[in-house]
Design an enzyme around this catalytic site. Sequence first.
Site, PDB file in Angstrom:
ATOM      1  N   CYS A  31      34.955 -17.906 -12.207  1.00 50.66           N
ATOM      2  CA  CYS A  31      36.197 -18.755 -11.985  1.00 50.66           C
ATOM      3  C   CYS A  31      36.275 -18.132 -10.701  1.00 50.66           C
ATOM      4  CB  CYS A  31      36.856 -18.446 -13.192  1.00 50.66           C
ATOM      5  SG  CYS A  31      38.288 -16.843 -13.093  1.00 50.66           S
ATOM      6  N   HIS A  83      41.998 -16.092 -15.190  1.00 54.48           N
ATOM      7  CA  HIS A  83      40.868 -16.991 -15.259  1.00 54.48           C
ATOM      8  C   HIS A  83      42.401 -18.141 -13.750  1.00 54.48           C
ATOM      9  CE1 HIS A  83      38.426 -20.162 -16.148  1.00 54.48           C
ATOM     10  NE2 HIS A  83      39.218 -20.638 -15.596  1.00 54.48           N
ATOM     11  N   ASN A  95      37.134 -25.365 -12.632  1.00 53.26           N
ATOM     12  CA  ASN A  95      36.692 -24.313 -13.067  1.00 53.26           C
ATOM     13  C   ASN A  95      35.442 -23.921 -13.470  1.00 53.26           C
ATOM     14  OD1 ASN A  95      38.037 -23.548 -16.045  1.00 53.26           O
ATOM     15  ND2 ASN A  95      38.177 -25.896 -14.785  1.00 53.26           N
TER      16      ASN A  95
END
Length: 163
Positions: A31, A83, A95
């Site tokens: 990510c 994240h 993402n």
Amino acid sequence: MTQREDFVRCAREQVGKRYAWATAGPNTFDCSGLSAFCWNSATGLTISRSSEAQNQLGSPITGPKLIPGDLVFWGNNYDSADHVGIYGGEGRVINALNEEKGGVNSPLQGEYGLPYLGPRRLTFPDEPPFLPSSSTLEDKPAPIKEKHPKARRRRRNRRKEAA
């Protein structure tokens, strides 16, 4: 094309690529590697490869004022993002989700397995500085030109009031 638009374009081009932890492209991403790769592609500059460190960049955004290119974060507490995704507009986040799904363009309200921490706005080099929604240009105190001995104290008090 602005650098912000190029940042989002770069992220969209990575949809469908494989996820691999601790990688930052060009063929696999995690990510934070995706956001770091696209930031470098759009600006020629580098940012940290850690979602936790990226969560300290830019300015927090309050309210429904996301614009494409804002970073959005999830994690177990506000000091530790686990994240990060790139807001792509229309309620979607680009993402590198996980090894099963890889690079995706998913709903902001999607299931990320962690509490939503919120968005942050990075100012791109070709943009004017971003002022968080809690402040506007009108909120900034006017420059003080006093030469008076008590001027320093008044300036300090005004800064405290403005904060």
